[in-house]
Design a protein around this motif. Structure first.
Motif, PDB file in Angstrom:
ATOM      1  N   ALA A   1       0.828  -1.205   0.000  1.00 28.12           N
ATOM      2  CA  ALA A   1       0.000   0.000   0.000  1.00 28.12           C
ATOM      3  C   ALA A   1       0.864   1.257   0.000  1.00 28.12           C
ATOM      4  N   ILE A   2       1.998   1.226   0.700  1.00 29.77           N
ATOM      5  CA  ILE A   2       2.895   2.392   0.725  1.00 29.77           C
ATOM      6  C   ILE A   2       3.443   2.672  -0.667  1.00 29.77           C
ATOM      7  N   LEU A   3       3.947   1.642  -1.337  1.00 30.23           N
ATOM      8  CA  LEU A   3       4.526   1.847  -2.671  1.00 30.23           C
ATOM      9  C   LEU A   3       3.455   2.273  -3.677  1.00 30.23           C
ATOM     10  N   GLU A   4       2.281   1.689  -3.577  1.00 31.37           N
ATOM     11  CA  GLU A   4       1.204   2.071  -4.492  1.00 31.37           C
ATOM     12  C   GLU A   4       0.749   3.502  -4.241  1.00 31.37           C
ATOM     13  N   ALA A   5       0.697   3.907  -2.983  1.00 34.05           N
ATOM     14  CA  ALA A   5       0.306   5.285  -2.665  1.00 34.05           C
ATOM     15  C   ALA A   5       1.345   6.274  -3.152  1.00 34.05           C
ATOM     16  N   ALA A   6       2.633   5.920  -3.019  1.00 32.24           N
ATOM     17  CA  ALA A   6       3.691   6.808  -3.503  1.00 32.24           C
ATOM     18  C   ALA A   6       3.594   6.994  -5.009  1.00 32.24           C
ATOM     19  N   TYR A   7       3.338   5.910  -5.721  1.00 35.43           N
ATOM     20  CA  TYR A   7       3.193   6.017  -7.177  1.00 35.43           C
ATOM     21  C   TYR A   7       1.941   6.797  -7.546  1.00 35.43           C
ATOM     22  N   ALA A   8       0.849   6.518  -6.817  1.00 31.58           N
ATOM     23  CA  ALA A   8      -0.430   7.147  -7.141  1.00 31.58           C
ATOM     24  C   ALA A   8      -0.464   8.626  -6.792  1.00 31.58           C
ATOM     25  N   SER A   9       0.441   9.082  -5.928  1.00 28.93           N
ATOM     26  CA  SER A   9       0.413  10.496  -5.536  1.00 28.93           C
ATOM     27  C   SER A   9       0.685  11.421  -6.717  1.00 28.93           C
ATOM     28  N   GLY A  10       1.451  10.937  -7.709  1.00 25.44           N
ATOM     29  CA  GLY A  10       1.695  11.724  -8.907  1.00 25.44           C
ATOM     30  C   GLY A  10       2.686  12.852  -8.746  1.00 25.44           C
ATOM     31  N   THR A  11       3.270  13.023  -7.581  1.00 21.45           N
ATOM     32  CA  THR A  11       4.252  14.084  -7.357  1.00 21.45           C
ATOM     33  C   THR A  11       5.648  13.577  -7.696  1.00 21.45           C
ATOM     34  N   ALA A  12       6.566  14.524  -7.921  1.00 18.31           N
ATOM     35  CA  ALA A  12       7.948  14.143  -8.214  1.00 18.31           C
ATOM     36  C   ALA A  12       8.580  13.425  -7.024  1.00 18.31           C
ATOM     37  N   SER A  13       8.313  13.935  -5.823  1.00 13.35           N
ATOM     38  CA  SER A  13       8.873  13.295  -4.634  1.00 13.35           C
ATOM     39  C   SER A  13       8.257  11.914  -4.420  1.00 13.35           C
ATOM     40  N   GLY A  14       6.964  11.762  -4.755  1.00 13.56           N
ATOM     41  CA  GLY A  14       6.314  10.464  -4.636  1.00 13.56           C
ATOM     42  C   GLY A  14       6.894   9.450  -5.606  1.00 13.56           C
ATOM     43  N   THR A  15       7.170   9.879  -6.836  1.00 15.33           N
ATOM     44  CA  THR A  15       7.789   8.988  -7.817  1.00 15.33           C
ATOM     45  C   THR A  15       9.187   8.570  -7.373  1.00 15.33           C
ATOM     46  N   PHE A  16       9.935   9.536  -6.842  1.00 15.57           N
ATOM     47  CA  PHE A  16      11.264   9.234  -6.305  1.00 15.57           C
ATOM     48  C   PHE A  16      11.161   8.210  -5.182  1.00 15.57           C
ATOM     49  N   ALA A  17      10.207   8.421  -4.274  1.00 16.48           N
ATOM     50  CA  ALA A  17      10.032   7.511  -3.142  1.00 16.48           C
ATOM     51  C   ALA A  17       9.629   6.116  -3.616  1.00 16.48           C
ATOM     52  N   PHE A  18       8.767   6.034  -4.629  1.00 18.63           N
ATOM     53  CA  PHE A  18       8.367   4.722  -5.147  1.00 18.63           C
ATOM     54  C   PHE A  18       9.566   3.979  -5.714  1.00 18.63           C
ATOM     55  N   THR A  19      10.380   4.674  -6.492  1.00 22.44           N
ATOM     56  CA  THR A  19      11.554   4.039  -7.102  1.00 22.44           C
ATOM     57  C   THR A  19      12.518   3.535  -6.036  1.00 22.44           C
ATOM     58  N   VAL A  20      12.819   4.415  -5.084  1.00 21.45           N
ATOM     59  CA  VAL A  20      13.728   4.026  -4.006  1.00 21.45           C
ATOM     60  C   VAL A  20      13.113   2.910  -3.170  1.00 21.45           C
ATOM     61  N   GLY A  21      11.811   3.020  -2.897  1.00 18.36           N
ATOM     62  CA  GLY A  21      11.141   2.016  -2.085  1.00 18.36           C
ATOM     63  C   GLY A  21      11.156   0.638  -2.720  1.00 18.36           C
ATOM     64  N   ALA A  22      11.051   0.585  -4.042  1.00 14.13           N
ATOM     65  CA  ALA A  22      11.107  -0.708  -4.734  1.00 14.13           C
ATOM     66  C   ALA A  22      12.487  -1.338  -4.587  1.00 14.13           C
ATOM     67  N   VAL A  23      13.531  -0.522  -4.722  1.00 12.50           N
ATOM     68  CA  VAL A  23      14.898  -1.028  -4.536  1.00 12.50           C
ATOM     69  C   VAL A  23      15.099  -1.491  -3.098  1.00 12.50           C
ATOM     70  N   VAL A  24      14.578  -0.712  -2.167  1.00 15.65           N
ATOM     71  CA  VAL A  24      14.719  -1.054  -0.749  1.00 15.65           C
ATOM     72  C   VAL A  24      13.986  -2.353  -0.431  1.00 15.65           C
ATOM     73  N   ALA A  25      12.853  -2.603  -1.087  1.00 14.35           N
ATOM     74  CA  ALA A  25      12.126  -3.857  -0.873  1.00 14.35           C
ATOM     75  C   ALA A  25      12.992  -5.054  -1.244  1.00 14.35           C
ATOM     76  N   LEU A  26      13.748  -4.926  -2.326  1.00 11.48           N
ATOM     77  CA  LEU A  26      14.664  -5.999  -2.721  1.00 11.48           C
ATOM     78  C   LEU A  26      15.772  -6.161  -1.689  1.00 11.48           C
ATOM     79  N   LEU A  27      16.370  -5.041  -1.256  1.00 10.82           N
ATOM     80  CA  LEU A  27      17.445  -5.112  -0.258  1.00 10.82           C
ATOM     81  C   LEU A  27      16.933  -5.674   1.061  1.00 10.82           C
ATOM     82  N   THR A  28      15.704  -5.291   1.433  1.00 15.99           N
ATOM     83  CA  THR A  28      15.112  -5.804   2.678  1.00 15.99           C
ATOM     84  C   THR A  28      14.965  -7.309   2.620  1.00 15.99           C
ATOM     85  N   SER A  29      14.487  -7.814   1.497  1.00  9.80           N
ATOM     86  CA  SER A  29      14.341  -9.258   1.345  1.00  9.80           C
ATOM     87  C   SER A  29      15.697  -9.939   1.425  1.00  9.80           C
TER      88      SER A  29
END
Length: 663
Positions: free
Chosen positions: A405-433
């Protein structure tokens, strides 16, 4: 009900702390643990009432606290949905930590003091989350800071524990200074510290500006950033995060209590509580989003190379807090609180599971000396596996719902900072795993590597009364046989494991869905129904990104630590600079030591030697004392006992007086 819930931990803390010696350890533990379970039962009653939309938001006055000019502060307990969520998180985790500590701290001679500190910490946290105004929130804010200092430095005979406690206290003071400035400025602008009054008056002050050093500054942006500095300190965001890993010096139950669900989430709670203020400043929201995303990435990279089992989980906490903040920064405050809620279950489970491993391995915390433990402590293994599945977002676990839900909300926000957060968050999800499964594989799989542990060698040596039998065992166990933890430590794992599996399924709709969420939160935070609708309309690849990251991280960890264990050593040899950079935590500690610590010590020594000793003392008390000594020695020379000496002195004195009169 709410008054009893909040003040019962304080009462039990006073009884255990002041009367622990009189009543004994068992009574002190029973009183504090029983009090917390009563508070937890009351908290769940309140929460279920809000979940079923049957309980109204209320404010229970306690006493008139401060009245000075225009400042009027009443001590009151505010109960709404946001408070109810935090009450459940704080009391549930604290009660289970109390129970867990019965087994973990069984041999400690200061058990009464430990349990008193735990209850005192819980009371301070409850004061924070029930605060009706910013001053009361600050009281609880500082209370958890004090209690965390006491808990982190509980083993005060260890220099490392004392240093970690002081570091946590000092770093938090930096953030708290920003928070206090934010409170002062908020009172200056709004004329009140009442949270309800401030939230209601936000539209009147939105867009106001003031001049500072020739620049025009937005009022709400300034207020929010000052308050956010406080949140960064308490929630260990990038820049003020350095205290969090060192806080692992405290007992493991402390790590679970402070770092899983309570103290470190105070900043997220504060941002959500004051979310209408943050909604009035796009700049402040962008800062919150970017800082949260950068924190998540930083902590995940560092967690990949840590060898201490508790430090890996600590950096995981730091990373997940970054997720919560960038969710709040994109306007998804309900999603941020949902992740706070689910994270409490699986992160407390992981910390307490790590404590069970440490308990079984004779207090060894280095994962390089584990291996093959799943056969010896199977219950702990399965519980930690459940926690890892939830943390890494496996299908239908608690983390799967909240992190997605966090990653989807970041993408859905449509802001530049939200897009940045989604991209970083996806990478972090891989590192977390990757680092989460690395922990599982190093700890529970492969051949035993216990023989290299000094802790295990000591245990074997003591067990055989001084006869070293380690060389008779070539299976890597050194002849040591790990044991499963007692029932008092396993029961909390079962409860938290159930929460890690089921919390997302049960409460996903209430926290995140548009219509149920609006009814659930009822204005206790800024709930954007449009964003929640958009969250469910993102492309399929966005929805599948966290799951792909989960399997990619799992595969990499399995390949490196099970299939080909030589890969980590090869990687360290191939890129030693990067490995050292991550192992040294991006050199933040070294940088702060060079910029702040050493200059502060140099100035301190300068003021001490040149200012205090050579100036103030020299011309002050030491100088006056020296003058008395010199004068006494001089006068003593005239005390010869001869009459002509006294006559000479009298004659000289008379001549001097006559000369003075005739001038």
């Amino acid at each position: 009900m709410i008054t009893l819930l909040v003040f019962l931990p304080l009462l039990t803390a006073l009884v255990a702390g002041l009367g622990g010696r009189a009543i004994g350890h068992t009574a002190a533990k029973a009183i504090t643990t029983g009090g917390l379970f009563v508070s937890a039962a009351l908290a769940w009653t309140i929460f279920i009432g809000f979940w079923l939309n049957e309980a109204p938001a209320t404010t229970v006055p306690v006493l008139d606290w401060i009245e000075s000019g225009a400042l009027r502060v009443q001590w009151a307990l505010k109960v709404d949905t946001l408070t109810a969520v935090m009450l459940v998180v704080v009391t549930s985790v604290s009660a289970l930590v109390h129970l867990y500590s019965w087994g973990y701290m069984e041999e400690d001679p200061s058990q009464s003091r430990f349990f008193a500190y735990l209850s005192l910490f819980t009371f301070a946290m409850l004061m924070l989350v029930t605060a009706d105004n910013l001053v009361q929130m600050f009281f609880g804010w500082e209370g958890v800071g004090l209690a965390s200092y006491l808990l982190i430095g509980f083993w005060y005979t260890k220099p490392s524990a004392n240093a970690a406690a002081i570091k946590a206290f000092v770093v938090n003071r930096v953030g708290d200074f920003g928070f206090s400035l934010g409170i002062f400025a908020t009172f200056l602008v709004f004329g009140t510290v009442s949270i309800d009054a401030i939230v209601a008056a936000v539209p009147q002050h939105a867009g106001q500006t003031f001049s500072f050093l020739g620049s025009t500054v937005d009022v709400m942006t300034c207020l929010c950033l000052l308050l956010f500095i406080g949140a960064c300190g308490k929630s260990a965001q990038l820049g003020l995060h350095t205290w969090l890993p060192d806080a692992m010096e405290g007992p493991t139950p402390v790590s679970a209590l402070i770092h899983a669900a309570t103290m470190v989430t105070a900043g997220v709670f504060m941002v959500c509580r004051l979310s209408p203020m943050f909604e009035a400043s796009e700049t402040a929201l962008a800062v919150v989003t970017i800082v949260g995303a950068c924190t998540a990435f930083f902590a995940a990279t560092v967690g990949m190379v840590q060898n201490d089992i508790k430090r890996v989980i600590a950096y995981s906490t730091c990373s997940q807090l970054g997720y919560m903040f960038f969710a709040a920064g994109t306007g998804a405050y309900g999603v941020a609180m949902f992740h706070l809620f689910t994270h409490a279950f699986f992160k407390a489970l992981l910390f307490l599971g790590a404590g069970s491993v440490i308990h079984a391995m004779h207090h060894e915390q280095d994962m390089r000396f584990y291996g093959g433990l799943r056969k010896h402590i199977p219950i702990t293994f399965w519980m930690m596996t459940i926690g890892t599945l939830a943390l890494t977002g496996f299908f239908f676990t608690a983390g799967y719902y909240s992190k997605d839900a966090i990653l989807e909300a970041a993408y859905a926000s449509g802001t530049a900072s939200g897009t940045f957060a989604f991209t970083v968050g996806a990478v972090v999800a891989l590192l977390t795993s990757f680092y989460s499964w690395r922990l599982v594989f190093l700890t529970f799989f492969g051949a035993p590597r216990w023989a290299g542990s000094e802790h295990i060698q000591h245990a074997v040596h003591d067990a055989h009364h001084g006869h070293d039998h380690a060389h008779h065992h070539d299976d890597g166990t050194a002849g040591y046989h790990p044991h499963e933890s007692p029932l008092s430590m396993l029961v909390p794992l079962f409860v938290l494991g159930a929460g890690a599996l089921l919390a997302g399924i049960i409460w996903h709709g209430a926290f995140v869905e548009a219509e149920p969420g609006a009814a659930f939160w009822r204005g206790s935070l800024a709930f954007d129904t449009h964003l929640m609708h958009a969250l469910h309309e993102v492309p399929a690849w966005v929805v599948w990104t966290p799951s792909i990251a989960f399997f990619a991280g799992l595969g990499l960890a399995w390949n490196a630590y099970v299939r080909r264990p030589s890969i980590p050593k090869w990687w360290r040899n191939e890129v030693p600079g990067l490995y050292e950079f991550l192992l040294r935590k991006w050199y933040f500690d070294e940088l702060y030591n060079a910029i702040f610590v050493r200059p502060s010590l140099w100035f301190g020594r300068l003021f001490w030697t040149r200012g205090d000793q050579q100036t103030i003392d020299r011309f002050g008390p030491d100088g006056a004392a020296e003058m008395v000594v010199v004068g006494s020695n001089l006068a003593r020379r005239f005390q010869s006992g001869y009459v002509y000496s006294y006559a000479l002195v009298m004659l000289v004195g008379l001549a001097a007086a006559a000369a003075w009169m005739m001038r």
